[in-house]
Scaffold this motif. Structure first.
Motif, short mmCIF file in Angstrom:
data_model
loop_
_atom_site.label_atom_id
_atom_site.label_comp_id
_atom_site.label_asym_id
_atom_site.label_seq_id
_atom_site.Cartn_x
_atom_site.Cartn_y
_atom_site.Cartn_z
N ASP A 43 -10.34 -13.82 -25.37
CA ASP A 43 -10.22 -13.46 -26.78
C ASP A 43 -11.47 -13.85 -27.55
O ASP A 43 -11.86 -13.15 -28.50
CB ASP A 43 -8.99 -14.15 -27.37
CG ASP A 43 -8.67 -13.66 -28.78
OD1 ASP A 43 -8.50 -12.43 -28.97
OD2 ASP A 43 -8.62 -14.49 -29.71
N GLY A 44 -12.11 -14.94 -27.15
CA GLY A 44 -13.36 -15.33 -27.77
C GLY A 44 -14.43 -14.26 -27.61
O GLY A 44 -15.17 -13.94 -28.55
N LEU A 45 -14.51 -13.68 -26.41
CA LEU A 45 -15.48 -12.61 -26.17
C LEU A 45 -15.15 -11.39 -27.02
O LEU A 45 -16.04 -10.75 -27.59
CB LEU A 45 -15.48 -12.23 -24.69
CG LEU A 45 -15.89 -13.33 -23.70
CD1 LEU A 45 -15.75 -12.83 -22.27
CD2 LEU A 45 -17.32 -13.79 -23.96
N TRP A 46 -13.87 -11.05 -27.12
CA TRP A 46 -13.48 -9.91 -27.95
C TRP A 46 -13.85 -10.13 -29.41
O TRP A 46 -14.33 -9.23 -30.09
CB TRP A 46 -11.97 -9.67 -27.84
CG TRP A 46 -11.51 -9.11 -26.54
CD1 TRP A 46 -12.21 -8.29 -25.69
CD2 TRP A 46 -10.24 -9.33 -25.92
NE1 TRP A 46 -11.45 -7.99 -24.59
CE2 TRP A 46 -10.25 -8.60 -24.70
CE3 TRP A 46 -9.11 -10.06 -26.27
CZ2 TRP A 46 -9.15 -8.60 -23.84
CZ3 TRP A 46 -8.02 -10.05 -25.42
CH2 TRP A 46 -8.04 -9.33 -24.22
N CYS A 47 -13.61 -11.35 -29.91
CA CYS A 47 -13.91 -11.65 -31.31
C CYS A 47 -15.40 -11.47 -31.60
O CYS A 47 -15.79 -10.95 -32.66
CB CYS A 47 -13.48 -13.08 -31.65
SG CYS A 47 -11.71 -13.30 -31.85
N ILE A 48 -16.25 -11.90 -30.68
CA ILE A 48 -17.70 -11.75 -30.87
C ILE A 48 -18.07 -10.27 -30.83
O ILE A 48 -18.84 -9.78 -31.66
CB ILE A 48 -18.47 -12.53 -29.79
CG1 ILE A 48 -18.15 -14.02 -29.88
CG2 ILE A 48 -19.98 -12.32 -29.96
CD1 ILE A 48 -18.57 -14.79 -28.66
N ALA A 49 -17.50 -9.54 -29.86
CA ALA A 49 -17.81 -8.11 -29.73
C ALA A 49 -17.39 -7.33 -30.97
O ALA A 49 -18.04 -6.36 -31.36
CB ALA A 49 -17.12 -7.54 -28.49
N LYS A 50 -16.31 -7.78 -31.63
CA LYS A 50 -15.84 -7.10 -32.85
C LYS A 50 -16.59 -7.58 -34.09
O LYS A 50 -16.39 -7.06 -35.18
CB LYS A 50 -14.34 -7.35 -33.03
CG LYS A 50 -13.47 -6.79 -31.93
CD LYS A 50 -13.43 -5.27 -31.92
CE LYS A 50 -12.46 -4.76 -32.93
NZ LYS A 50 -12.29 -3.28 -32.82
N GLY A 51 -17.44 -8.61 -33.94
CA GLY A 51 -18.20 -9.12 -35.07
C GLY A 51 -17.45 -10.10 -35.95
O GLY A 51 -17.89 -10.41 -37.06
N ASP A 52 -16.32 -10.62 -35.45
CA ASP A 52 -15.54 -11.55 -36.26
C ASP A 52 -16.21 -12.92 -36.36
O ASP A 52 -16.12 -13.59 -37.39
CB ASP A 52 -14.13 -11.72 -35.65
CG ASP A 52 -13.33 -10.43 -35.67
OD1 ASP A 52 -13.65 -9.56 -36.51
OD2 ASP A 52 -12.41 -10.28 -34.86
N ARG A 53 -16.84 -13.38 -35.27
CA ARG A 53 -17.53 -14.67 -35.25
C ARG A 53 -18.72 -14.57 -34.30
O ARG A 53 -18.78 -13.66 -33.48
CB ARG A 53 -16.59 -15.80 -34.79
CG ARG A 53 -15.58 -16.22 -35.82
CD ARG A 53 -14.75 -17.41 -35.35
NE ARG A 53 -13.80 -17.06 -34.31
CZ ARG A 53 -12.57 -16.60 -34.56
NH1 ARG A 53 -12.16 -16.43 -35.80
NH2 ARG A 53 -11.76 -16.29 -33.56
N ASP A 54 -19.65 -15.53 -34.41
CA ASP A 54 -20.76 -15.54 -33.46
C ASP A 54 -20.41 -16.47 -32.30
O ASP A 54 -19.36 -17.13 -32.28
CB ASP A 54 -22.07 -15.93 -34.13
CG ASP A 54 -22.06 -17.35 -34.70
OD1 ASP A 54 -21.21 -18.17 -34.30
OD2 ASP A 54 -22.91 -17.65 -35.55
#
Length: 209
Positions: free
Chosen positions: A108-119
């Motif tokens: 989920d951390g990778l998905w969040c970065i890919a979606k631009g939610d967090r770095d």
């Protein structure tokens, strides 16, 4: 031991199926009623930076993410079949949304970065902190052996980033190290997907093709 698997959807018993794979397929059809939606969940198009089988997440973890986003509740309960019912037949249960799954946390951390939610740096703190907190909470009600046994079975079913294979020591040793193990795996995968964001000191670990 012969088992059947009960699907509880929204707090109500839905169906009973022969194995976990059929159960997850059923959940997939509930979450994505048409073939286009199911294909979307199997595709990497939603996360182009993760267009790699090592990075994009398992289909079952995509179902977890969909359940989170749609605020749907699914629990799979394994029951032992026996001729005479003596007490509870429940062997184990897997809550698709609320179960602690460190592999899913990393994914989920990778998905969040890919979606631009967090770095990467912010997400790394989230991964480490959430795994550490979850281990602490679980230890209040379960033994370390129980926790690790459940995590191994969950990994076997759900696939996704493998945090446990090749990790030595007792269940207590593994749980004590799990926040760092999760963080290392997160940086390992993030280094492939987002190399420009990963700190230099975290780039020593690489993933095998």
């Amino acid at each position: 031991m012969t088992s059947v698997f009960q699907i509880i959807h929204g707090g109500k018993s839905d169906v009973v199926v022969a194995n976990m794979e059929i159960g997850m397929d059923y959940i997939g059809r509930v979450l994505a009623p048409n073939s286009e939606d199911r294909e979307r969940l199997r595709s990497t198009a939603e996360f182009p930076a993760l267009d790699d089988e090592r990075l994009c997440g398992s289909y079952y973890h995509r179902l977890c993410r969909e359940a989170h986003q749609l605020r749907k509740s699914f629990v799979i309960v394994e029951h032992e079949l026996r001729g005479v019912v003596l007490g509870s037949t429940e062997v184990s249960r897997y809550d698709l949304v609320n179960d602690f799954d460190p592999s899913y946390i990393v994914q989920d951390g990778l998905w969040c970065i890919a979606k631009g939610d967090r770095d990467v740096q912010d997400e790394a703190k989230m991964v480490h902190g959430f795994v550490a907190l979850s281990v602490s909470v679980l230890r209040k009600s379960k033994s370390d052996d129980e926790i690790i046994g459940h995590l191994r079975r969950k990994l076997e079913i759900m696939k996704g980033p493998d945090l446990l294979s090749g990790v030595g020591g007792t269940p207590t040793d593994i749980l004590n190290a799990l926040p760092e193990i999760a963080l290392e795996k997160f940086f390992e995968l993030a280094n492939i997907a987002f190399p420009q964001q990963v700190p230099i000191q975290s780039k020593a670990t690489t993933i095998s093709p």
